[in-house]
Enzyme design. Structure first.
Site, PDB file in Angstrom:
ATOM      1  CE  LYS A 164      20.261  20.419  -0.894  1.00 15.33           C
ATOM      2  NZ  LYS A 164      19.601  20.716   0.324  1.00 15.33           N
ATOM      3  N   GLY A 186      17.348  10.640  -3.501  1.00 13.92           N
ATOM      4  CA  GLY A 186      16.187  11.529  -3.486  1.00 13.92           C
ATOM      5  C   GLY A 186      15.203  11.107  -4.558  1.00 13.92           C
ATOM      6  CB  SER A 187      12.378  12.902  -6.026  1.00 15.19           C
ATOM      7  OG  SER A 187      13.020  14.056  -6.504  1.00 15.19           O
ATOM      8  N   GLY A 191      16.994  13.385  -9.410  1.00 13.61           N
ATOM      9  CA  GLY A 191      18.039  12.454  -9.855  1.00 13.61           C
ATOM     10  C   GLY A 191      18.379  12.659 -11.323  1.00 13.61           C
ATOM     11  CD  GLU A 204      20.693   3.514  -4.724  1.00 13.07           C
ATOM     12  OE1 GLU A 204      21.661   2.893  -5.172  1.00 13.07           O
ATOM     13  OE2 GLU A 204      19.508   3.119  -4.872  1.00 13.07           O
ATOM     14  CD  GLN A 241       5.763  12.969   1.085  1.00 13.83           C
ATOM     15  OE1 GLN A 241       6.655  13.588   0.520  1.00 13.83           O
ATOM     16  NE2 GLN A 241       5.111  11.973   0.495  1.00 13.83           N
TER      17      GLN A 241
HETATM   18  P1  NDP Z   1      14.219  15.434  -3.507  1.00 15.56           P
HETATM   19  O1  NDP Z   1      14.717  14.907  -4.789  1.00 15.56           O
HETATM   20  O2  NDP Z   1      13.242  16.520  -3.529  1.00 15.56           O
HETATM   21  O3  NDP Z   1      15.426  15.990  -2.648  1.00 15.56           O
HETATM   22  C1  NDP Z   1      16.608  15.255  -2.453  1.00 15.56           C
HETATM   23  C2  NDP Z   1      17.753  16.235  -2.270  1.00 15.56           C
HETATM   24  O4  NDP Z   1      17.996  16.912  -3.505  1.00 15.56           O
HETATM   25  C3  NDP Z   1      17.452  17.321  -1.234  1.00 15.56           C
HETATM   26  O5  NDP Z   1      18.620  17.599  -0.511  1.00 15.56           O
HETATM   27  C4  NDP Z   1      17.039  18.488  -2.116  1.00 15.56           C
HETATM   28  O6  NDP Z   1      17.202  19.745  -1.490  1.00 15.56           O
HETATM   29  C5  NDP Z   1      18.011  18.308  -3.272  1.00 15.56           C
HETATM   30  N1  NDP Z   1      17.644  19.055  -4.476  1.00 15.56           N
HETATM   31  C6  NDP Z   1      16.425  19.534  -4.846  1.00 15.56           C
HETATM   32  N2  NDP Z   1      16.522  20.211  -6.023  1.00 15.56           N
HETATM   33  C7  NDP Z   1      17.811  20.128  -6.412  1.00 15.56           C
HETATM   34  C8  NDP Z   1      18.544  20.616  -7.542  1.00 15.56           C
HETATM   35  N3  NDP Z   1      17.982  21.338  -8.514  1.00 15.56           N
HETATM   36  N4  NDP Z   1      19.864  20.359  -7.619  1.00 15.56           N
HETATM   37  C9  NDP Z   1      20.474  19.627  -6.668  1.00 15.56           C
HETATM   38  N5  NDP Z   1      19.852  19.172  -5.560  1.00 15.56           N
HETATM   39  C10 NDP Z   1      18.534  19.401  -5.439  1.00 15.56           C
HETATM   40  O7  NDP Z   1      13.737  14.182  -2.644  1.00 15.56           O
HETATM   41  P2  NDP Z   1      13.146  14.204  -1.155  1.00 15.56           P
HETATM   42  O8  NDP Z   1      14.068  14.822  -0.185  1.00 15.56           O
HETATM   43  O9  NDP Z   1      11.763  14.737  -1.264  1.00 15.56           O
HETATM   44  O10 NDP Z   1      13.137  12.643  -0.801  1.00 15.56           O
HETATM   45  C11 NDP Z   1      12.080  11.808  -1.123  1.00 15.56           C
HETATM   46  C12 NDP Z   1      12.426  10.982  -2.333  1.00 15.56           C
HETATM   47  O11 NDP Z   1      13.680  10.337  -2.172  1.00 15.56           O
HETATM   48  C13 NDP Z   1      11.451   9.871  -2.564  1.00 15.56           C
HETATM   49  O12 NDP Z   1      11.078   9.850  -3.910  1.00 15.56           O
HETATM   50  C14 NDP Z   1      12.217   8.607  -2.202  1.00 15.56           C
HETATM   51  O13 NDP Z   1      11.847   7.454  -2.844  1.00 15.56           O
HETATM   52  C15 NDP Z   1      13.607   8.968  -2.526  1.00 15.56           C
HETATM   53  N6  NDP Z   1      14.546   8.201  -1.709  1.00 15.56           N
HETATM   54  C16 NDP Z   1      15.241   7.184  -2.297  1.00 15.56           C
HETATM   55  C17 NDP Z   1      16.090   6.405  -1.563  1.00 15.56           C
HETATM   56  C18 NDP Z   1      16.884   5.321  -2.212  1.00 15.56           C
HETATM   57  O14 NDP Z   1      17.892   4.926  -1.667  1.00 15.56           O
HETATM   58  N7  NDP Z   1      16.482   4.818  -3.358  1.00 15.56           N
HETATM   59  C19 NDP Z   1      16.269   6.619  -0.127  1.00 15.56           C
HETATM   60  C20 NDP Z   1      15.522   7.726   0.380  1.00 15.56           C
HETATM   61  C21 NDP Z   1      14.689   8.492  -0.410  1.00 15.56           C
HETATM   62  P3  NDP Z   1      16.042  20.441  -0.586  1.00 15.56           P
HETATM   63  O15 NDP Z   1      14.995  19.421  -0.344  1.00 15.56           O
HETATM   64  O16 NDP Z   1      16.749  20.846   0.623  1.00 15.56           O
HETATM   65  O17 NDP Z   1      15.567  21.613  -1.369  1.00 15.56           O
END
Ligand code: NDP
Length: 477
Positions: free
Chosen positions: A171, A224-225, A229, A246, A327
């Site tokens: 996803k 992601g965030s 996480g 991550e 953003q």
């Molecule tokens: P999000 O956590 O919002 O989204 C990450 C993924 O999780 C997306 O595919 C999102 O779907 C999905 N998601 C959202 N809600 C749920 C849920 N309830 N259950 C399962 N999956 C869900 O992060 P962002 O996309 O906004 O990315 C930015 C963040 O990621 C920043 O905080 C950044 O620091 C972090 N990041 C960390 C990295 C690392 O390696 N440490 C690398 C890159 C980013 P959708 O958005 O499609 O709704």
């Protein structure tokens, strides 16, 4: 407009499409991408489960050939895919092509790894018994990715998952489905059997949540965030499944009095502002000792005058737009918060009007910041950085480590003593000396500690810790 569909059990399916918009030009619609439902996601999980027994026992040459073919096609199409990436995410064309090349190199690396999965044999402590230690695939792996590296992050999760014999439900972030669709299409045409890789584009709250709630997903890898996480962690504990996170960062970049000023300025500007500051390894805390502070700030100010913020696809652009409106609001809110907290907005932070309508923000640098301000503690995830003045190396190290995060940490110094001490004492998964905090190799481990990461490392051969499970077998001779 044709809809780019989801791939479930080897079939392209889905009619309901969402528009993918270019952040450099909001009039430019890149394409329509299907939105998976709860039922679609459940079907994808069932397909991956059904495909697992055969794929996990498939010959390593079959897996090697598919991953190698995928690498070759990604590399051959690097200009076209890099352009798609820049168009949907907003990083510059050079950055988009660079990221695409990296994705190709990752598939190439894991094509090789299919042939190198070694085990161990040891004598038993009991006579006439042999012990074999082998690694086996985990099962159905759920892959959830963010928007900021639309091709590299999917590549560094999908390639090892398939390499070690897992099946996948993938996803991508809803904001950037284009590159994900493209690599799934390439893998599918490269000959993956039905159900081995399933693509379910759509909302995290629907598709991602269904994956978290399914007992048939045996492992989840998430980038992601921090907030999402934590949801992945809680759901995974509930299902007793393997998970890897991550998440965010608040990466420090230390500049010492003895630094080479040019090296320090280039590394700090790159760390803070390139890729629009939208990298988890970006540095938004620049910690500078007092002897070099004023010269460093003045030199960064000069350097920023030559930085061009514009359409990501234009030749000569150094920094593209912010990824979307929400953003951008987050970034400008933090610029306001920083000023209210008493930091001085020394450069930038202005909304820019370019030829095309997009989310343009000039790189913002705060000075006179302290480490307890919100702009120094919370991840902004945009082109916004703060300079924190400190007395000496000891204070710099203490401030660098005073954060809930621990992904990347950098230092500019010509002192071997301080560089060596910093490498040993920085509380981070990755340490950079005289280099930007962002920008990593594809063949070595990537990841952090403290609030930034959980679980084993991604990339390089260390990836096998997550994508395999260990078996110990005893045989009487
Ligand atoms: P999000 O956590 O919002 O989204 C990450 C993924 O999780 C997306 O595919 C999102 O779907 C999905 N998601 C959202 N809600 C749920 C849920 N309830 N259950 C399962 N999956 C869900 O992060 P962002 O996309 O906004 O990315 C930015 C963040 O990621 C920043 O905080 C950044 O620091 C972090 N990041 C960390 C990295 C690392 O390696 N440490 C690398 C890159 C980013 P959708 O958005 O499609 O709704």
């Amino acid at each position: 407009m044709t809809i780019h569909q989801n791939l479930i059990a080897g079939e392209w399916v889905g009619a309901d499409g969402v528009k993918n918009i270019n952040p450099s030009n909001t009039n430019d619609v890149i394409g329509e991408y299907a939105r998976a439902s709860v039922e679609d996601t459940k079907a994808a999980i069932a397909a991956a489960k059904a495909a697992f027994p055969a794929w996990s026992r498939s010959g390593i040459l079959e897996r090697h050939a598919i991953l190698r073919k995928t690498a070759d096609e990604i590399l051959a199409r690097k200009d076209e895919l890099g352009r798609l990436l820049s168009r949907e995410e907003g990083k510059t064309l050079a950055e988009g092509i660079g990221e695409t090349v990296r994705a190709g190199q990752i598939f190439d690396f894991f094509a090789g790894e299919t042939l190198r999965l070694a085990g161990e044999t040891l004598p038993s402590v009991r006579p006439n018994i042999g012990v074999e230690i082998t690694r086996e695939a985990v099962g159905v792996v759920g892959i959830i990715t963010p928007w900021n590296f639309p091709i590299a992050i999917p590549a560094w999760k999908i390639a090892p998952a398939l390499c070690y014999g897992n099946t996948v439900v993938f996803k991508p972030a809803e904001l950037v489905p284009g590159c994900s669709w493209a690599i799934v299409d390439i893998l599918h045409r490269a000959g993956l059997p039905k159900g081995v890789l399933n693509l379910v584009m759509g909302k995290g709250s629907v598709v991602g949540q269904t994956m978290l709630d399914s007992p048939d997903v045996n492992a989840i890898t998430f980038t992601g965030s921090t907030g999402t996480g934590k949801r992945v962690a809680v759901a995974s504990v509930e299902h007793n499944r393997k998970y890897q996170l991550e998440m965010g960062g608040k990466n420090p970049f230390v500049v010492l009095d003895d630094a080479d000023l040019n090296v320090a300025v280039e590394a700090a500007v790159n760390s803070a502002f390139f890729s629009t500051g939208q990298r988890c390894t970006a540095s938004s805390r620049v910690i500078v000792t007092e002897g070099i502070h004023d010269r460093f700030v003045a030199a960064v100010g000069e350097r920023l005058k030559s930085i061009v913020v514009d359409d990501a696809l234009k030749a000569g652009t150094h920094i593209g737009p912010v990824v979307d409106e929400s953003q951008l609001k987050q970034d400008t809110d933090y610029i306001e918060i920083g000023q209210k907290e008493g930091a001085k907005l020394a450069f930038g932070g202005e909304l820019l009007k370019c030829e095309t309508p997009g989310f343009y923000l000039s790189p913002a640098l705060f000075t006179e910041a302290t480490n307890d301000m919100r702009i120094s503690r919370e991840e902004i995830f945009g082109p916004v950085a703060a300079v924190i003045r400190v007395k000496d190396y000891e204070e710099a190290l203490a401030v660098a480590n005073d954060t809930p995060f621990g992904l990347s940490s950098g230092i500019a110094t010509t002192s071997l003593k301080h560089a060596t001490h910093f490498k040993r004492n920085a509380e981070a998964g990755m340490v950079m000396v005289n280099l930007p905090t962002a920008g990593v190799d594809f063949h070595v481990p990537f990841g952090g500690r403290k609030g930034s990461s959980f679980g084993s490392r991604e990339q390089g051969k260390y990836a096998n810790e997550f994508y395999t499970t260990v078996k110990t077998a005893y045989t009487l001779a």
